[in-house]
Write a protein that holds these residues in place. Structure first.
Motif, mmCIF file in Angstrom:
data_model
loop_
_atom_site.group_PDB
_atom_site.id
_atom_site.type_symbol
_atom_site.label_atom_id
_atom_site.label_comp_id
_atom_site.label_asym_id
_atom_site.label_seq_id
_atom_site.Cartn_x
_atom_site.Cartn_y
_atom_site.Cartn_z
ATOM 1 N N ARG A 1 29.302 -19.924 -11.844
ATOM 2 C CA ARG A 1 29.742 -19.481 -10.519
ATOM 3 C C ARG A 1 30.761 -20.467 -9.981
ATOM 4 O O ARG A 1 30.529 -21.677 -10.003
ATOM 5 C CB ARG A 1 28.556 -19.393 -9.559
ATOM 6 N N MET B 1 29.274 -11.886 -7.156
ATOM 7 C CA MET B 1 27.944 -12.001 -6.557
ATOM 8 C C MET B 1 27.922 -11.010 -5.406
ATOM 9 O O MET B 1 28.872 -10.925 -4.631
ATOM 10 C CB MET B 1 27.732 -13.405 -6.002
ATOM 11 N N ASP C 1 21.262 -15.200 0.121
ATOM 12 C CA ASP C 1 22.211 -14.924 1.194
ATOM 13 C C ASP C 1 22.142 -13.476 1.655
ATOM 14 O O ASP C 1 22.261 -13.210 2.845
ATOM 15 C CB ASP C 1 23.637 -15.276 0.748
ATOM 16 N N ASP D 1 30.931 -22.832 -4.538
ATOM 17 C CA ASP D 1 30.325 -22.125 -3.404
ATOM 18 C C ASP D 1 29.960 -23.139 -2.324
ATOM 19 O O ASP D 1 28.810 -23.267 -1.946
ATOM 20 C CB ASP D 1 29.079 -21.367 -3.899
ATOM 21 N N GLU E 1 26.196 -10.605 -2.211
ATOM 22 C CA GLU E 1 25.311 -11.331 -1.306
ATOM 23 C C GLU E 1 25.720 -11.162 0.152
ATOM 24 O O GLU E 1 25.156 -11.779 1.044
ATOM 25 C CB GLU E 1 25.254 -12.814 -1.690
ATOM 26 N N ARG F 1 18.840 -18.878 6.724
ATOM 27 C CA ARG F 1 17.914 -19.184 5.616
ATOM 28 C C ARG F 1 17.353 -20.591 5.666
ATOM 29 O O ARG F 1 16.435 -20.928 4.932
ATOM 30 C CB ARG F 1 18.579 -18.888 4.263
#
Ligand code: PEP
Ligand code: MG
Length: 583
Positions: free
Chosen positions: A333, A430, A456, A336, A432, A466
């Protein structure tokens, strides 16, 4: 007494507390005569040289035992030793105050730590532990004192400390350390990362653990929930001992499955992969039988360091991971950052709503030069194995196209350099963000796969921060809104003949596996330690039954009811698992 902290490394351990006093030595003032000043300065210089030699030695040991990533932490320690400002301030004050050098140094050190702790910057805050670690070592050398070390532990204990520094971990014998419990630290602190790669259960950020726990106290450390139970009553102790025993027993059963395919009793095959943050976790991935890496979080490259990681360094790490998996897929990934992952060297301003702010792909698209370094590194590693690229936080088709555009530029740059890479590298998104989940029919036409980021997706669709403890009770993966979004994503992906995985925490929770399996999820990616249990579940249920569970779950009105129903069906279908989970 139950202390609540931050879960840093999974697993349950029961054992006696060993209070590891990592506070600094007490140094008293001692006036010196003017003609003794040069001697004090010479002592200071000697201590700096000795400290440097010690650090280099530890660094060598760590490189050998744990790899270069952990060893690099000590580069920051070496920089502290060379800090002219600090050294000159000590010498100036020594001349003015005419106190012994250890006293002057300790006060300058306190001042530095104080200034850093007031800074609103994660990177600089992390530097406190570097300064503290090196400072303690210099004072120890000035005093000619003996090192406080975890290397002399004679029996198995749970180490309780204010903080556990990289030097402490470097000198300890893993076999005598059952767990870590610390006052400070977060999910990404050195202690957490070290504990995870050493597979030692750990709870950090307990604030007052060292004040509340006494040496020899009986402790239960639950590294999954983030709880530390101090001197449990017989009933609790028995409960956890039984859980631990079942765990050990169950692990033996699970080991038998670990290299078998994740296939249901009626022949439906899915894939079980692992989430990693560091290349050091690969041993654990392989020993737990994961079939690939479903999420390689690359933020850790950028954390706890001064400059940005270069292409070569990232390339080596990705290559290392992918070659270890001999042909199995590795989904890397792209960066992020943001939300709860800050990187100060990138100069991202503080925002009112960081989770909704300038983060992840938004940041990367604004900084293509930084982004392309990573993309080229991933592409180069694709010549050595089955690597796929995944973009985080995609909100819609436009953003996805932009990201793919930058990827094309990175490819072109490599072609110009005549560097080999996989021209057909798979690209995924992704899912999300609710806007992506609702337009995934459009997105599915433009990617090779989806991976659902429930951590997410739940936060954004239910409007639940979160990381906010107060509203954690509302964070429900089984909320009907979440289930409908998941179904929508899977169906849209399948319609376009692409596979759909999940790499959020929801994928690793046995309670939800029947629903997700029944909804048609193709790949489940979780922490390496969760893989064998998930394989066990998949191999002992029927796809047909899972489909019924999913169908029923979608018709229930509340997340609570869905969860209860899913648990009940799992217990009925897998009574052996029930015994293990409920004890
Ligand atoms: C997610 O959001 O579900 C996810 C897997 O990514 P992260 O937890 O790193 O945001
Ligand atoms: Mg995410």
């Amino acid at each position: 007494m139950i202390l609540k902290g931050i879960p840093a490394s999974h697993g349950i351990v029961i054992g006696r507390a060993f209070l590891f006093d990592t506070r600094r030595f007490i140094v008293s003032p001692r006036k010196i005569r003017e003609d003794a000043i040069p001697k004090e300065i010479a002592r200071f210089e000697e201590a700096l040289i000795k400290t440097r030699a010690e650090i280099l030695q530890i660094q060598k040991k760590i490189t050998k035992e744990m790899g270069t990533y952990h060893a690099e932490i000590f580069n920051a320690h070496l920089l502290v030793l060379e800090d002219r400002m600090l050294i000159e301030e000590v010498i100036d004050r020594l001349k003015k105050e005419r106190n012994c050098v250890e006293y002057v140094f300790a006060r300058v050190l306190d001042k530095y730590i104080n200034v850093f702790s007031k800074m609103d910057d994660e990177y600089l805050k992390e530097r406190i532990s570097d300064i503290d670690d090196v400072g303690k070592r210099i004072i120890k050398n000035l005093l000619g004192a003996k090192e406080k070390s975890l290397s002399e532990l004679k029996q198995k204990v749970i180490v309780v400390a204010y903080d556990i520094s990289p030097s402490d971990t470097a000198t300890m014998h893993k076999k005598n350390v059952m767990g870590f419990v610390t006052d400070i630290g977060g999910r990404t602190s050195h202690t957490a990362i070290m504990a995870k790669s050493l597979e030692i259960p750990a709870v950090v950020g307990l604030e007052k653990a060292t004040a509340k726990i006494k040496a020899g106290d009986m402790l239960i450390v639950d590294g999954k929930e983030g709880n530390v139970i101090v001197n449990p009553d017989t009933k609790t102790l028995k409960k956890y001992q039984a859980r631990h025993l079942h765990f050990v027993e169950f692990e033996k059963t699970l080991v038998k499955f670990k290299n078998e395919p994740a296939e249901t009793l009626d022949g439906h095959r899915i894939e079980i992969s692992a989430n990693i943050e560091l290349p050091q976790e690969m041993d654990s991935v392989i020993s737990h039988g994961a079939e690939g890496i479903g999420l390689y979080r690359t933020e850790y490259f950028y954390m706890n360091r001064q400059g940005l990681p270069e292409e070569k360094e990232q390339f080596e790490a990705y290559k290392n991971v992918v070659t270890k998996l001999s042909g199995n897929p590795v989904i890397v990934r792209t960066l992020d950052l943001g939300g709860d992952k800050f990187l100060s060297q990138l100069d991202v301003p503080h925002e009112m709503n960081p989770f909704l702010g300038w983060r992840a792909i938004r940041f990367c698209l604004a900084k293509p030069e930084i982004f392309k370094v990573q993309l080229r590194a991933i592409l180069r590693a694709s010549a050595f194995g089955n690597i796929k690229i995944m973009f985080p936080m995609i909100s819609g088709v436009e953003e996805l196209r932009q990201a793919k555009g930058v990827l094309d530029e990175a490819k072109e740059e490599l072609r110009t350099r005549h560097v080999k890479f996989n021209e057909d590298i798979e690209v995924g998104a992704m899912i999300e963000i609710p806007s992506a989940a609702l337009t995934c029919d459009l997105l599915a036409k433009e990617v090779d796969f989806f991976s659902i980021g429930t951590n997410d997706l739940i936060q954004y669709s239910l409007a639940i921060d979160r990381v906010n403890e107060k509203i954690a009770y509302l964070y429900k993966p089984t909320h009907p809104a979440v289930l409908r979004l998941i179904k929508n994503i899977i169906d849209a992906g399948h319609k376009e003949k692409i596979w759909v995985g999940m790499c959020g925490e929801m994928a690793g929770e046995p309670a939800f596996v029947l629903i997700l399996l029944g909804l048609g999820l193709d790949e489940f990616s979780m922490s390496p330690a969760g893989v064998p249990e998930m394989k066990y579940v998949i191999r002992n249920v029927k796809f047909k039954d899972a489909k019924d569970v999913a169908h029923m779950a979608l018709s229930l009105p509340t997340g609570e009811e869905v969860e209860e129903f899913a648990n009940q069906r799992l217990d009925e279908l897998l009574p052996a698992l029930k015994k293990f989970r409920k004890e």
